[in-house]
Scaffold this motif. Structure first.
Motif, PDB file in Angstrom:
ATOM      1  N   PRO A  30       0.845  -1.188   0.000  1.00 23.35           N
ATOM      2  CA  PRO A  30       0.000   0.000   0.000  1.00 23.35           C
ATOM      3  C   PRO A  30       0.887   1.247   0.000  1.00 23.35           C
ATOM      4  CG  PRO A  30      -0.691  -1.554   1.683  1.00 23.35           C
ATOM      5  CD  PRO A  30       0.629  -2.024   1.186  1.00 23.35           C
ATOM      6  N   TYR A  31       0.542   2.244  -0.806  1.00 23.99           N
ATOM      7  CA  TYR A  31       1.369   3.453  -0.820  1.00 23.99           C
ATOM      8  C   TYR A  31       0.546   4.735  -1.028  1.00 23.99           C
ATOM      9  CZ  TYR A  31       1.374   2.259  -5.881  1.00 23.99           C
ATOM     10  OH  TYR A  31       1.031   1.908  -7.175  1.00 23.99           O
ATOM     11  N   VAL A  32      -0.738   4.670  -0.710  1.00 22.12           N
ATOM     12  CA  VAL A  32      -1.607   5.828  -0.873  1.00 22.12           C
ATOM     13  C   VAL A  32      -1.668   6.617   0.439  1.00 22.12           C
ATOM     14  CG1 VAL A  32      -3.956   6.601  -1.403  1.00 22.12           C
ATOM     15  CG2 VAL A  32      -2.975   4.635  -2.606  1.00 22.12           C
ATOM     16  N   ARG A  33      -1.618   7.939   0.352  1.00 18.35           N
ATOM     17  CA  ARG A  33      -1.759   8.792   1.536  1.00 18.35           C
ATOM     18  C   ARG A  33      -3.173   8.701   2.091  1.00 18.35           C
ATOM     19  NH1 ARG A  33       0.809  12.132  -2.109  1.00 18.35           N
ATOM     20  NH2 ARG A  33      -1.179  13.181  -2.524  1.00 18.35           N
ATOM     21  N   HIS A  34      -3.299   8.885   3.385  1.00 16.45           N
ATOM     22  CA  HIS A  34      -4.608   8.707   4.035  1.00 16.45           C
ATOM     23  C   HIS A  34      -5.638   9.712   3.558  1.00 16.45           C
ATOM     24  CE1 HIS A  34      -4.787  12.113   6.986  1.00 16.45           C
ATOM     25  NE2 HIS A  34      -3.533  12.202   6.611  1.00 16.45           N
ATOM     26  N   ASP A  35      -5.187  10.869   3.040  1.00 13.64           N
ATOM     27  CA  ASP A  35      -6.128  11.897   2.610  1.00 13.64           C
ATOM     28  C   ASP A  35      -6.199  12.027   1.092  1.00 13.64           C
ATOM     29  OD1 ASP A  35      -3.594  12.862   2.219  1.00 13.64           O
ATOM     30  OD2 ASP A  35      -3.956  14.838   3.099  1.00 13.64           O
ATOM     31  N   ASP A  36      -5.726  11.020   0.372  1.00  8.80           N
ATOM     32  CA  ASP A  36      -5.737  11.079  -1.091  1.00  8.80           C
ATOM     33  C   ASP A  36      -7.186  11.126  -1.593  1.00  8.80           C
ATOM     34  OD1 ASP A  36      -5.667  10.266  -3.922  1.00  8.80           O
ATOM     35  OD2 ASP A  36      -3.551   9.836  -3.543  1.00  8.80           O
ATOM     36  N   ARG A  37      -7.493  12.108  -2.429  1.00 10.98           N
ATOM     37  CA  ARG A  37      -8.863  12.287  -2.912  1.00 10.98           C
ATOM     38  C   ARG A  37      -9.340  11.132  -3.778  1.00 10.98           C
ATOM     39  NH1 ARG A  37      -8.712  14.142  -8.205  1.00 10.98           N
ATOM     40  NH2 ARG A  37      -6.669  14.853  -8.947  1.00 10.98           N
ATOM     41  N   HIS A  38      -8.411  10.375  -4.377  1.00 11.74           N
ATOM     42  CA  HIS A  38      -8.808   9.269  -5.246  1.00 11.74           C
ATOM     43  C   HIS A  38      -9.478   8.134  -4.474  1.00 11.74           C
ATOM     44  CE1 HIS A  38      -5.647  11.298  -7.665  1.00 11.74           C
ATOM     45  NE2 HIS A  38      -6.487  11.037  -8.645  1.00 11.74           N
ATOM     46  N   LEU A  39      -9.304   8.117  -3.153  1.00 10.65           N
ATOM     47  CA  LEU A  39      -9.905   7.058  -2.346  1.00 10.65           C
ATOM     48  C   LEU A  39     -11.427   7.124  -2.357  1.00 10.65           C
ATOM     49  CD1 LEU A  39      -7.511   7.159   0.737  1.00 10.65           C
ATOM     50  CD2 LEU A  39      -7.640   5.352  -0.989  1.00 10.65           C
ATOM     51  N   THR A  40     -11.969   8.267  -2.703  1.00  7.22           N
ATOM     52  CA  THR A  40     -13.431   8.433  -2.731  1.00  7.22           C
ATOM     53  C   THR A  40     -13.981   8.406  -4.148  1.00  7.22           C
ATOM     54  OG1 THR A  40     -13.228  10.853  -2.797  1.00  7.22           O
ATOM     55  CG2 THR A  40     -13.349   9.810  -0.631  1.00  7.22           C
ATOM     56  N   GLN A  41     -13.153   7.959  -5.095  1.00  7.08           N
ATOM     57  CA  GLN A  41     -13.562   7.960  -6.491  1.00  7.08           C
ATOM     58  C   GLN A  41     -13.464   6.571  -7.099  1.00  7.08           C
ATOM     59  OE1 GLN A  41     -11.044  10.810  -8.462  1.00  7.08           O
ATOM     60  NE2 GLN A  41     -11.634  12.505  -7.118  1.00  7.08           N
ATOM     61  N   GLY A  42     -14.328   6.296  -8.071  1.00  9.61           N
ATOM     62  CA  GLY A  42     -14.238   5.067  -8.857  1.00  9.61           C
ATOM     63  C   GLY A  42     -14.240   3.807  -8.008  1.00  9.61           C
ATOM     64  N   ASP A  43     -13.529   2.783  -8.511  1.00  9.96           N
ATOM     65  CA  ASP A  43     -13.504   1.483  -7.832  1.00  9.96           C
ATOM     66  C   ASP A  43     -12.781   1.509  -6.496  1.00  9.96           C
ATOM     67  OD1 ASP A  43     -14.915   0.367  -9.886  1.00  9.96           O
ATOM     68  OD2 ASP A  43     -13.169  -0.442 -10.927  1.00  9.96           O
ATOM     69  N   LEU A  44     -11.922   2.526  -6.285  1.00  6.89           N
ATOM     70  CA  LEU A  44     -11.186   2.589  -5.019  1.00  6.89           C
ATOM     71  C   LEU A  44     -12.119   2.739  -3.826  1.00  6.89           C
ATOM     72  CD1 LEU A  44      -8.053   4.784  -5.832  1.00  6.89           C
ATOM     73  CD2 LEU A  44      -8.286   2.292  -5.860  1.00  6.89           C
ATOM     74  N   ARG A  45     -13.340   3.223  -4.057  1.00  7.81           N
ATOM     75  CA  ARG A  45     -14.306   3.364  -2.956  1.00  7.81           C
ATOM     76  C   ARG A  45     -14.648   2.017  -2.333  1.00  7.81           C
ATOM     77  NH1 ARG A  45     -19.203   5.985  -5.896  1.00  7.81           N
ATOM     78  NH2 ARG A  45     -18.405   4.566  -7.501  1.00  7.81           N
ATOM     79  N   PHE A  46     -14.515   0.954  -3.098  1.00  2.42           N
ATOM     80  CA  PHE A  46     -14.934  -0.377  -2.632  1.00  2.42           C
ATOM     81  C   PHE A  46     -13.758  -1.254  -2.196  1.00  2.42           C
ATOM     82  CE2 PHE A  46     -17.706   1.108  -6.128  1.00  2.42           C
ATOM     83  CZ  PHE A  46     -18.826   1.395  -5.363  1.00  2.42           C
ATOM     84  N   GLU A  47     -12.551  -0.707  -2.260  1.00  2.72           N
ATOM     85  CA  GLU A  47     -11.373  -1.476  -1.862  1.00  2.72           C
ATOM     86  C   GLU A  47     -11.139  -1.335  -0.364  1.00  2.72           C
ATOM     87  OE1 GLU A  47      -9.559  -3.476  -3.564  1.00  2.72           O
ATOM     88  OE2 GLU A  47     -10.224  -3.085  -5.608  1.00  2.72           O
ATOM     89  N   PRO A  48     -10.654  -2.396   0.306  1.00  2.10           N
ATOM     90  CA  PRO A  48     -10.303  -2.281   1.720  1.00  2.10           C
ATOM     91  C   PRO A  48      -9.205  -1.236   1.909  1.00  2.10           C
ATOM     92  CG  PRO A  48     -10.342  -4.580   1.015  1.00  2.10           C
ATOM     93  CD  PRO A  48     -10.432  -3.756  -0.229  1.00  2.10           C
ATOM     94  N   ALA A  49      -9.389  -0.363   2.871  1.00  2.68           N
ATOM     95  CA  ALA A  49      -8.410   0.709   3.089  1.00  2.68           C
ATOM     96  C   ALA A  49      -7.015   0.153   3.354  1.00  2.68           C
ATOM     97  CB  ALA A  49      -8.865   1.588   4.249  1.00  2.68           C
ATOM     98  N   ALA A  50      -6.936  -0.974   4.062  1.00  3.57           N
ATOM     99  CA  ALA A  50      -5.637  -1.550   4.411  1.00  3.57           C
ATOM    100  C   ALA A  50      -4.841  -1.976   3.189  1.00  3.57           C
ATOM    101  CB  ALA A  50      -5.826  -2.741   5.347  1.00  3.57           C
ATOM    102  N   ALA A  51      -5.536  -2.233   2.074  1.00  2.00           N
ATOM    103  CA  ALA A  51      -4.852  -2.647   0.854  1.00  2.00           C
ATOM    104  C   ALA A  51      -4.310  -1.466   0.070  1.00  2.00           C
ATOM    105  CB  ALA A  51      -5.799  -3.456  -0.030  1.00  2.00           C
ATOM    106  N   LEU A  52      -4.690  -0.254   0.468  1.00  2.00           N
ATOM    107  CA  LEU A  52      -4.301   0.933  -0.297  1.00  2.00           C
ATOM    108  C   LEU A  52      -3.533   1.953   0.523  1.00  2.00           C
ATOM    109  CD1 LEU A  52      -7.734   1.530  -2.086  1.00  2.00           C
ATOM    110  CD2 LEU A  52      -5.708   0.474  -3.098  1.00  2.00           C
ATOM    111  N   VAL A  53      -4.023   2.241   1.734  1.00  2.00           N
ATOM    112  CA  VAL A  53      -3.503   3.352   2.528  1.00  2.00           C
ATOM    113  C   VAL A  53      -2.368   2.901   3.436  1.00  2.00           C
ATOM    114  CG1 VAL A  53      -4.117   5.129   4.214  1.00  2.00           C
ATOM    115  CG2 VAL A  53      -5.766   4.451   2.456  1.00  2.00           C
ATOM    116  N   SER A  54      -1.343   3.765   3.536  1.00  3.35           N
ATOM    117  CA  SER A  54      -0.193   3.433   4.375  1.00  3.35           C
ATOM    118  C   SER A  54       0.322   4.684   5.080  1.00  3.35           C
ATOM    119  CB  SER A  54       0.914   2.796   3.537  1.00  3.35           C
ATOM    120  OG  SER A  54       1.942   2.291   4.359  1.00  3.35           O
ATOM    121  N   GLY A  55      -0.472   5.165   6.027  1.00  2.00           N
ATOM    122  CA  GLY A  55      -0.043   6.302   6.832  1.00  2.00           C
ATOM    123  C   GLY A  55      -0.319   7.645   6.189  1.00  2.00           C
ATOM    124  N   GLU A  56       0.122   8.697   6.857  1.00  4.87           N
ATOM    125  CA  GLU A  56      -0.153  10.050   6.406  1.00  4.87           C
ATOM    126  C   GLU A  56       0.471  10.362   5.057  1.00  4.87           C
ATOM    127  OE1 GLU A  56       0.781  12.984   9.290  1.00  4.87           O
ATOM    128  OE2 GLU A  56      -0.637  12.226  10.801  1.00  4.87           O
TER     129      GLU A  56
END
Length: 258
Positions: free
Chosen positions: A154-180
């Motif tokens: 995982p290498y996405v910032r916790h506040d990345d706007r893409h997390l609320t868009q497209g298919d990323l909305r349905f992905e487990p946060a732990a698989a994408l986000v890795s800290g601030e």
């Protein structure tokens, strides 16, 4: 009215054609491995549900960069031990195990459900040179036990706007986000890499397009050498790799990493 989503059969065919056009000798198998990683389905399930329609896209080409650089920079005929940290459904480890039968692969994953999917894929593909381990990054590896470490953490910032868009909305946060800053998992992997790697060993990590400078700095601070960042097919910095320096680097082929 939007066009219908492609079915599994159409995705498999499209992926096979793309990989074959890129010169992959086992395009059909690699297409299924990559689709397994995206859908979470074992290869047998992809075949059995060929008419089912999916809302997910074809696998991103970034991960192909991670796999290709390993195939290009490590000796094919050597009996290497290669670890895939955060293996997920096992797509990266399985692709390497298939392409390099002389290598021994170990896929490490802390998510039990993902590891179960990986086990199904390994069983279906009959890969005898791939072991799966339940663990947290490199904590399951012994000292000086592997010749290469690969990871798509995982290498996405916790506040990345893409997390609320497209298919990323349905992905487990732990698989994408890795800290601030998105680098928590990467820091952990780089910090422990010198302990796990054999002399001359390779460390290669996929990361965000703007994180290359940070990874190069972390690797340099940890004493790794031959640090470089590779770009994906879109020209964005995507994989940073380095070698664990040692005076007796005879175990691995020290060819230039081009």
């Amino acid at each position: 009215m939007s066009a219908p989503q492609p079915c599994i059969h159409e995705l498999r065919r499209s992926a096979r054609m793309r990989l074959a056009a890129s010169g992959h000798s086992s395009a059909a198998l690699e297409a299924d491995l990559l689709l397994s990683a995206v859908t979470g389905l074992a290869r047998s399930q992809l075949i059995a549900r060929s008419d089912a329609r999916l809302s997910r896209l074809l696998p991103r080409p970034e991960t192909e960069t991670l796999v290709e650089q390993a195939l290009d920079s490590l000796p094919a005929s050597a009996a290497l031990r290669v670890a895939d940290l955060g293996t997920g459904s096992g797509a990266i480890a399985a692709a390497l195990a298939h392409e390099r039968p002389e290598w021994s692969l170990i896929g490490i994953e802390r998510d039990a459900e993902a590891l179960a999917v990986a086990a199904l894929n390994v069983e279906q593909l009959r890969l005898n040179n791939l072991d799966l381990v339940h663990g947290d990054w490199s904590s399951a590896l012994a000292t000086a036990s592997v010749d290469a470490i690969l990871s798509n953490p995982p290498y996405v910032r916790h506040d990345d706007r893409h997390l609320t868009q497209g298919d990323l909305r349905f992905e487990p946060a732990a698989a994408l986000v890795s800290g601030e800053d998105g680098l928590d998992a990467i820091r952990c992997i780089i910090a422990d890499a010198p302990r796990c790697l054999r002399p001359g060993g390779l460390l290669a990590i996929e990361h965000g397009w703007d994180q290359g400078p940070s990874l190069r700095g972390l690797m340099q601070a940890r004493g790794l050498k031959s640090i470089e960042t590779l770009s994906d097919l879109a020209g964005r910095e995507r994989v940073t790799r380095a070698r664990y320096a040692h005076q007796n680097n005879q175990h691995l082929d020290q060819r230039p990493m081009t």
